[in-house]
Write a protein that holds these residues in place. Structure first.
Motif, PDB file in Angstrom:
ATOM      1  N   GLY A  66     -34.466  22.364  16.416  1.00  0.00           N
ATOM      2  CA  GLY A  66     -36.046  21.916  16.766  1.00  0.00           C
ATOM      3  C   GLY A  66     -36.079  20.568  16.690  1.00  0.00           C
ATOM      4  O   GLY A  66     -35.422  19.627  16.251  1.00  0.00           O
ATOM      5  N   SER A  67     -37.129  19.842  17.145  1.00  0.00           N
ATOM      6  CA  SER A  67     -37.652  18.624  17.428  1.00  0.00           C
ATOM      7  C   SER A  67     -37.752  17.848  15.987  1.00  0.00           C
ATOM      8  O   SER A  67     -37.514  16.780  15.728  1.00  0.00           O
ATOM      9  N   ALA A  94     -45.927  16.613  27.475  1.00  0.00           N
ATOM     10  CA  ALA A  94     -45.822  17.473  26.199  1.00  0.00           C
ATOM     11  C   ALA A  94     -45.629  17.081  25.029  1.00  0.00           C
ATOM     12  O   ALA A  94     -46.202  17.446  23.957  1.00  0.00           O
ATOM     13  N   PHE A  95     -45.225  15.791  24.943  1.00  0.00           N
ATOM     14  CA  PHE A  95     -45.119  15.119  23.469  1.00  0.00           C
ATOM     15  C   PHE A  95     -45.566  13.729  23.654  1.00  0.00           C
ATOM     16  O   PHE A  95     -44.722  12.688  23.128  1.00  0.00           O
ATOM     17  N   GLY A 130     -54.013  12.649  20.233  1.00  0.00           N
ATOM     18  CA  GLY A 130     -54.282  13.713  19.195  1.00  0.00           C
ATOM     19  C   GLY A 130     -54.731  14.969  19.723  1.00  0.00           C
ATOM     20  O   GLY A 130     -54.595  15.982  19.023  1.00  0.00           O
ATOM     21  N   SER A 131     -55.482  15.298  20.861  1.00  0.00           N
ATOM     22  CA  SER A 131     -55.865  16.287  21.420  1.00  0.00           C
ATOM     23  C   SER A 131     -54.803  17.229  21.767  1.00  0.00           C
ATOM     24  O   SER A 131     -54.966  18.474  22.003  1.00  0.00           O
ATOM     25  N   ARG A 132     -53.524  17.049  21.982  1.00  0.00           N
ATOM     26  CA  ARG A 132     -52.396  17.883  22.175  1.00  0.00           C
ATOM     27  C   ARG A 132     -51.905  18.589  20.944  1.00  0.00           C
ATOM     28  O   ARG A 132     -51.075  19.457  20.840  1.00  0.00           O
ATOM     29  N   PHE A 133     -52.099  18.069  19.666  1.00  0.00           N
ATOM     30  CA  PHE A 133     -51.807  18.664  18.616  1.00  0.00           C
ATOM     31  C   PHE A 133     -52.979  19.297  17.705  1.00  0.00           C
ATOM     32  O   PHE A 133     -53.939  18.708  17.820  1.00  0.00           O
ATOM     33  N   THR A 134     -52.377  20.269  16.769  1.00  0.00           N
ATOM     34  CA  THR A 134     -53.450  20.683  15.891  1.00  0.00           C
ATOM     35  C   THR A 134     -53.209  19.747  14.680  1.00  0.00           C
ATOM     36  O   THR A 134     -52.802  18.598  14.541  1.00  0.00           O
ATOM     37  N   HIS A 145     -47.711  20.674  14.979  1.00  0.00           N
ATOM     38  CA  HIS A 145     -47.767  21.781  16.178  1.00  0.00           C
ATOM     39  C   HIS A 145     -48.881  21.454  17.511  1.00  0.00           C
ATOM     40  O   HIS A 145     -49.752  21.080  17.007  1.00  0.00           O
ATOM     41  N   HIS A 146     -48.200  22.002  18.560  1.00  0.00           N
ATOM     42  CA  HIS A 146     -49.368  22.008  19.802  1.00  0.00           C
ATOM     43  C   HIS A 146     -50.419  22.730  19.557  1.00  0.00           C
ATOM     44  O   HIS A 146     -50.634  23.770  18.926  1.00  0.00           O
ATOM     45  N   THR A 147     -51.768  22.435  20.175  1.00  0.00           N
ATOM     46  CA  THR A 147     -52.949  23.397  20.486  1.00  0.00           C
ATOM     47  C   THR A 147     -52.359  24.420  21.505  1.00  0.00           C
ATOM     48  O   THR A 147     -51.416  24.353  22.192  1.00  0.00           O
TER      49      THR A 147
END
Length: 128
Positions: free
Chosen positions: A1-2, A82-83, A88-92, A97-99
């Motif tokens: 995992g990353s 993707a990363f 910030g809108s891409r992550f919870t 973790h991603h949205t």
């Protein structure tokens, strides 16, 4: 995992590409049960969550290179979008973790790549 490579330091006696070896062992085990096993890889990370960005970038680069060298057509690298840790809108709110929307984007990228592999369509082969 990353998250395994998001570290502040790395043992000098441990190869920088060793995180890839864990994934390759898992793939070998899965090949005992499935005909085809793909690994979805991370883009090289230029940013990390406060540890050592230069080291994390080097680790992700080496991991990706090792995976690509060993399994070539069975390695799907995700696009840098993707990363993008600064978006910030891409992550919870946990920042890890991603949205759901971002997971949908990643799924779409993987689907396009798999379609290209199955059909031999060069139009999509180079998208990720």
């Amino acid at each position: 995992g990353s998250n395994d490579i998001d570290v502040a330091s790395w043992p000098e006696d441990k190869p920088l590409n060793s995180p890839a070896n864990d994934l390759l062992r898992l793939r070998d085990n899965l090949l005992n049960h499935y005909d085809h096993v793909f690994i979805v890889g991370l883009p090289e990370r230029d940013f990390c969550r406060g540890h050592n960005p230069e080291l994390v970038h080097r680790l992700s680069l080496r991991c990706n290179q090792r995976l690509n060298d060993v399994i070539k057509g069975y390695y799907i690298k995700l696009p840098h979008a993707a990363f993008n840790w600064t978006d910030g809108s891409r992550f919870t709110p946990d920042g890890v973790h991603h949205t759901n929307e971002m997971y949908d984007f990643i799924l779409h990228c993987v689907q396009l790549k798999l379609r290209a592999i199955m059909t031999g369509d060069d139009q999509y082969v180079r998208i990720v």
